[in-house]
Design an enzyme around this catalytic site. Structure first.
Site, PDB file in Angstrom:
ATOM      1  CG  HIS A  39      -2.266   0.484   1.056  1.00 48.72           C
ATOM      2  ND1 HIS A  39      -2.547   1.789   0.738  1.00 48.72           N
ATOM      3  CD2 HIS A  39      -3.449  -0.151   1.141  1.00 48.72           C
ATOM      4  CE1 HIS A  39      -3.870   1.929   0.638  1.00 48.72           C
ATOM      5  NE2 HIS A  39      -4.435   0.759   0.864  1.00 48.72           N
ATOM      6  CG  HIS A  90      -2.931   5.529   9.631  1.00 52.53           C
ATOM      7  ND1 HIS A  90      -3.117   6.689   8.923  1.00 52.53           N
ATOM      8  CD2 HIS A  90      -1.619   5.500   9.948  1.00 52.53           C
ATOM      9  CE1 HIS A  90      -1.975   7.326   8.809  1.00 52.53           C
ATOM     10  NE2 HIS A  90      -1.040   6.626   9.435  1.00 52.53           N
ATOM     11  CD  GLU A 118      -5.615  10.497   8.733  1.00 51.18           C
ATOM     12  OE1 GLU A 118      -6.670   9.936   8.360  1.00 51.18           O
ATOM     13  OE2 GLU A 118      -4.545   9.881   8.891  1.00 51.18           O
ATOM     14  CG  HIS A 176     -10.110   9.746  11.386  1.00 50.77           C
ATOM     15  ND1 HIS A 176     -10.014   9.489  10.039  1.00 50.77           N
ATOM     16  CD2 HIS A 176     -11.323   9.291  11.769  1.00 50.77           C
ATOM     17  CE1 HIS A 176     -11.116   8.884   9.623  1.00 50.77           C
ATOM     18  NE2 HIS A 176     -11.925   8.761  10.659  1.00 50.77           N
ATOM     19  CG  HIS A 180      -8.075   6.618  11.483  1.00 47.89           C
ATOM     20  ND1 HIS A 180      -7.100   7.248  12.237  1.00 47.89           N
ATOM     21  CD2 HIS A 180      -7.675   6.765  10.192  1.00 47.89           C
ATOM     22  CE1 HIS A 180      -6.170   7.743  11.452  1.00 47.89           C
ATOM     23  NE2 HIS A 180      -6.494   7.458  10.193  1.00 47.89           N
TER      24      HIS A 180
END
Length: 426
Positions: free
Chosen positions: A288, A331, A337, A361, A367
């Protein structure tokens, strides 16, 4: 009409007044057509050339022709970050309600509501995140932000923005940036909603590309700046100039339209960008890539590699990574965020996160995708597939630890518990 390119030195004049741009110097003793020369500085005079921002405006009357500023009601626009006790939990807002025009007329300025933020306008270091919900156009009044830049993300309804540099029509799936000190007025065509990212003390710029090379992400030529347009109009009843200064609103009266710039030149301008033009970079093998590869614009801090704020999008693209859990990974982040949704359904949270809503977040709060997304993606047959077709989600990411305002919890706010299986990706 528009001029294309990011951060370029442009020049433009209204075709009704050919030759209105002075030749050879910025501030001649007598300007063509008897205009007044006025400089708008977006940086300190002594900034290095690559970061020096200024434009010269040639106008019918100078901006200094105004009455004194007086304080006005700020509504739900605020810089008070200590009115609500800190809460590190994952937060999600349902779509923000747009007032009905039959019940109350609300324009862009009165429809601004501060949701969260951090920092201080006086020390020129911080950000604010706002929503705007409005139903009527600004009439004989304009706005300028002395505190910082506005990055405006329309979500419902197109907006026609008149600036001192010209006009811009901005539709959902486009963004625009009105930089510090630029006067503008917003016309709407019905019920209108969107998001605003405000930065104090820095300007938005394109991110460095590093190993990506010369091409990719947002290309400079796709950013559009308006061409010169003016109106020579007296307003006997008074034209209102609203100034956001040190987090408060002030108003001043003058007897003429501020959009009386016949010609201009410089590199400090408003601009817009269509998110469909973003060239997506993504993983083509396994694992990713971090969401920083989706950064459209950044406002840098004094720490190398750390942003006051990044504007990041998650556009339609192909997913091809093999042996990989493809949705956003679980994460914990040293950055804050805030996510919004312009249209469609975000892949990591199909339910609850709706266009016109938002999520926050906070720093180091876990999250990630919800349980249904995890189970479906863990057992899916991996093959090349389209991701996010018909969708445009975005993120305001910041190195500041953001506080929610008193207005924020007054809307449909959901506290997302870990037991529910995550609470959204970033």
């Amino acid at each position: 009409e528009y001029l294309s390119g990011f951060g370029n030195e442009f020049s433009s004049e209204d075709p009704r007044c050919p030759g209105s741009l002075p030749e050879g110097q910025n501030n001649p003793q007598v300007c063509p057509y008897g205009l007044y020369a006025e400089q708008l500085s977006g940086s300190a005079f002594t900034c290095p050339r690559p970061t020096n921002k200024r434009s010269w405006l040639y106008r019918i009357l100078p901006s200094v022709r105004h009455k004194p500023y007086t304080a006005m009601h700020c509504g739900n626009l605020t810089e008070k970050w200590d009115e609500v006790e800190p809460d590190p939990n994952q937060l999600r807002w349902m779509p923000f309600t747009i007032p009905k025009s039959s019940e109350k007329k609300v324009d862009f300025v009165t429809g601004l509501h501060t949701l969260c933020g951090a920092g201080d306008t006086k020390s020129r270091n911080g950000i604010g995140i706002h929503m705007f919900t409005c139903n009527t156009s600004m009439v004989d009044r304009c706005f300028n932000n002395s505190d910082g830049d506005f990055l405006i993300v329309p979500q419902q309804g197109e907006i026609l923005i008149t600036t001192e540099f010209g006009k811009m029509m901005v539709e959902p799936n486009e963004i625009c940036v009105i930089q510090q000190g630029m006067r503008f007025s917003v016309n709407v065509f019905g019920e209108t909603r969107g998001y605003v990212l405000e930065v104090y003390g820095a300007h938005f710029e394109l991110p460095d590309l590093g190993p990506i090379g010369a091409n990719g992400l947002a290309n400079p030529r796709d950013f559009l700046t308006p061409v010169a347009w003016y109106e020579d109009r007296e307003v006997a009843t008074g034209y209102t100039v609203i100034n956001k200064y040190q987090g408060k609103l002030f108003s001043s009266q003058q007897v003429f339209s501020p959009f009386n710039v016949v010609a201009w030149h410089g590199n400090y301008t408003p601009y817009k960008y269509n998110l469909d033009n973003f060239m997506v970079i993504n993983c083509v093998a396994f694992d990713h890539a971090d969401p920083s590869i989706f950064t459209v614009l950044t406002a840098k801090s004094s720490r190398p590699g750390v942003a006051m704020a990044d504007f990041v999008i998650f556009p339609p693209r192909w997913g091809v990574a093999d042996h990989t859990f493809r949705p956003p990974y679980y994460h914990r982040n040293c950055m804050s965020e805030f996510m919004g949704l312009i249209k469609g359904h975000y892949e990591a949270k199909e339910e609850g996160f709706q266009p016109g809503g938002g999520t926050l977040h906070s720093m180091m709060t876990p999250h990630g995708p919800d349980r249904d997304c995890f189970e479906k993606s863990s057992t899916a047959l991996l093959k090349p597939e389209r991701v996010a077709d018909g969708t445009m989600a975005f993120m305001f990411e910041s190195s500041f630890s953001m506080a929610v305002t008193k207005w924020g919890p007054s809307f449909d706010l959901l506290l997302l518990l870990v037991l529910r299986g995550g609470g959204g990706g970033g």
